[in-house]
Design a protein around this motif. Structure first.
Motif, PDB file in Angstrom:
ATOM      1  N   GLU A  43       1.698  -1.894  -1.012  1.00  0.00           N
ATOM      2  CA  GLU A  43       0.946  -2.298  -2.192  1.00  0.00           C
ATOM      3  C   GLU A  43       1.137  -3.798  -2.388  1.00  0.00           C
ATOM      4  N   ASP A  88      -3.611  -7.659  -3.935  1.00  0.00           N
ATOM      5  CA  ASP A  88      -5.009  -7.224  -4.087  1.00  0.00           C
ATOM      6  C   ASP A  88      -5.440  -6.202  -3.051  1.00  0.00           C
ATOM      7  N   ARG A  89      -4.562  -5.803  -2.158  1.00  0.00           N
ATOM      8  CA  ARG A  89      -4.897  -4.822  -1.127  1.00  0.00           C
ATOM      9  C   ARG A  89      -3.809  -3.765  -1.049  1.00  0.00           C
ATOM     10  N   VAL A  90      -4.198  -2.568  -0.636  1.00  0.00           N
ATOM     11  CA  VAL A  90      -3.259  -1.507  -0.280  1.00  0.00           C
ATOM     12  C   VAL A  90      -3.473  -1.205   1.195  1.00  0.00           C
ATOM     13  N   ASP A 114      -6.822  -0.992   5.415  1.00  0.00           N
ATOM     14  CA  ASP A 114      -6.527  -1.425   4.062  1.00  0.00           C
ATOM     15  C   ASP A 114      -7.757  -1.254   3.189  1.00  0.00           C
ATOM     16  N   ARG A 154      -7.120  -3.010  -3.882  1.00  0.00           N
ATOM     17  CA  ARG A 154      -6.152  -2.415  -4.818  1.00  0.00           C
ATOM     18  C   ARG A 154      -6.726  -2.414  -6.225  1.00  0.00           C
ATOM     19  N   SER A 155      -6.652  -1.254  -6.889  1.00  0.00           N
ATOM     20  CA  SER A 155      -7.118  -1.148  -8.268  1.00  0.00           C
ATOM     21  C   SER A 155      -5.973  -1.252  -9.263  1.00  0.00           C
ATOM     22  N   GLY A 156      -4.731  -1.018  -8.799  1.00  0.00           N
ATOM     23  CA  GLY A 156      -3.585  -0.991  -9.695  1.00  0.00           C
ATOM     24  C   GLY A 156      -3.212   0.400 -10.150  1.00  0.00           C
ATOM     25  N   PRO A 193      -2.057   3.849  -8.693  1.00  0.00           N
ATOM     26  CA  PRO A 193      -1.626   4.445  -7.424  1.00  0.00           C
ATOM     27  C   PRO A 193      -2.449   5.650  -7.012  1.00  0.00           C
ATOM     28  N   ASP A 248      -5.815   4.387  -5.762  1.00  0.00           N
ATOM     29  CA  ASP A 248      -5.686   3.625  -4.520  1.00  0.00           C
ATOM     30  C   ASP A 248      -5.376   4.542  -3.336  1.00  0.00           C
ATOM     31  N   THR A 303       6.274  -2.511  -1.754  1.00  0.00           N
ATOM     32  CA  THR A 303       5.491  -2.983  -2.892  1.00  0.00           C
ATOM     33  C   THR A 303       6.057  -4.267  -3.484  1.00  0.00           C
ATOM     34  N   TRP A 317       3.822   6.485  -7.982  1.00  0.00           N
ATOM     35  CA  TRP A 317       3.467   6.637  -6.572  1.00  0.00           C
ATOM     36  C   TRP A 317       3.937   7.994  -6.041  1.00  0.00           C
TER      37      TRP A 317
END
Length: 275
Positions: free
Chosen positions: A22, A25-27, A48, A51-53, A55, A58, A84, A155
Motif C-alpha cells: 500500500e 497512490d497505488r496498491v 498494481d 489506491r482509494s484508501g 482496504p 482496494d 504499507t 486489512w
C-alpha cells in the motif's frame, strides 16, 4: 497494469503468498513463491491498481484484476503479507530479551516505537520483530515494525473476505534485507530505492543493526543519500531497481558496490522480502 505471469504459474501453489504493498497512490499485488534463497524467489504475477484508501475496496479491485489475469478466487494463496506506508520500522536499543516474559518485550517495543509512527495509534499498536538465532542474550539493537492496530485490522478483515489470512504487516522499504545474498562479509549496507524513498539497512553477521530512510526525488538523489548512509569499509548492496545515473553515482563514490536483482519488473524489493 500486469507485470508478469510465469508460464508455470498454474502448477503447485502450496508455498505461494499474496504480497500487498500500500503506497501513497497505488496498491501493488504480487503472488510470490519464496525459494530456498533470494535467488530462488519467484514472482508468478504482479499488478498494481489505484489506491482509494479503503482496504476492502482496494483489495477487491486488485483481486478482480488478478482474476482477469487468470488467477480466480480459488487459485489465490491462502496467506498474505502487507507492506504499507502506515507502518514504521526502526532499530531500537533493547536489553537482553531471552529471559523476559513476552508481555514485557511487547511493552518495551511499544514504548520505543509508538513515538515514531506516522499517526498516534488510538486503538493500540500492532508490532513484530525478527531475531537471529543467538539474539536476545545480550543488550543490543532490535529491528522492529509497528502499525496502528486499526490499520492492521482493516486489512486483516479485507483479506478474510477473500479467504486470506494476513500473516504480517511491515513498513515500506523495511524488508529488503531478507534478500541479502549469501557470502557477504560480516558487515555490509543494503540499500533499496522505491518511489520517493531510499532505505539503508546495516547488516552485521546477518542481523539488522541500523535502519535509516531518506525521502528522495530521483535515482541520483537516492544514490547520494545511500553514499551518505553507507560506510566505505563495507560492501554496499543495491537491492532492486536503480537507474543508470544512480548506479554511476554509487560506483563513483564507493569502492565495493554489488547488486541483487528482484524478480518481476513491477515488484518492490521489500514486497518480495516480506513474502
Amino acid at each position: 497494469m500486469i507485470a508478469r505471469l510465469a508460464p508455470r504459474a498454474r502448477r503447485s501453489r502450496a508455498r505461494a503468498l499474496l504480497a500487498i504493498e500500500e503506497g501513497a497512490d497505488r496498491v501493488t499485488l504480487a503472488v510470490v513463491r519464496p525459494g530456498d534463497g533470494a535467488a530462488d524467489d519467484e514472482v508468478l504475477v504482479a499488478l498494481d491498481v489505484p489506491r482509494s484508501g479503503d482496504p476492502a475496496r482496494d483489495l477487491q479491485a486488485a483481486c478482480a484484476a488478478l482474476a482477469g489475469a487468470g488467477w480466480g478466487k480459488g487459485a489465490l494463496p491462502r496467506e498474505a503479507v502487507l507492506v504499507t506506508d502506515a507502518a514504521t520500522a526502526a532499530c531500537v536499543e533493547a536489553p537482553p530479551t531471552a529471559g523476559l516474559p513476552q508481555e514485557r518485550v511487547d511493552g518495551l517495543v511499544r514504548w520505543e516505537l509508538e513515538p515514531l509512527l506516522p499517526e498516534p495509534p488510538a486503538g493500540g499498536l500492532a508490532c513484530g520483530w525478527a531475531e537471529r538465532e543467538a539474539a536476545g542474550r545480550e543488550a543490543g539493537p532490535l529491528f522492529v515494525c509497528g502499525v496502528a492496530a486499526a490499520a492492521r485490522d482493516a486489512w486483516a478483515l479485507a483479506c478474510r473476505r477473500h479467504g486470506l489470512a494476513l500473516r504480517g504487516v511491515y513498513a515500506r522499504g523495511a524488508c529488503g534485507a531478507a534478500l541479502a545474498p549469501d557470502g557477504l562479509p560480516a558487515r555490509a549496507t543494503l540499500v533499496e530505492a522505491s518511489p520517493g524513498l531510499l532505505t539503508a539497512t546495516r547488516l552485521e553477521r546477518g542481523a539488522v543493526t541500523r535502519f535509516q530512510q531518506a525521502r528522495v526525488g530521483n535515482d541520483v538523489a537516492a544514490a547520494d543519500a545511500a553514499l551518505g548512509l553507507a560506510p566505505q569499509d563495507a560492501p554496499l548492496v543495491v537491492v532492486g531497481p536503480l537507474g543508470d545515473a544512480g548506479r554511476a553515482v554509487l560506483e563513483a563514490g564507493h569502492p565495493d558496490v554489488r547488486r541483487v536483482d528482484v524478480p518481476g519488473p513491477l515488484v518492490p524489493a521489500s514486497l518480495v522480502g516480506a513474502a
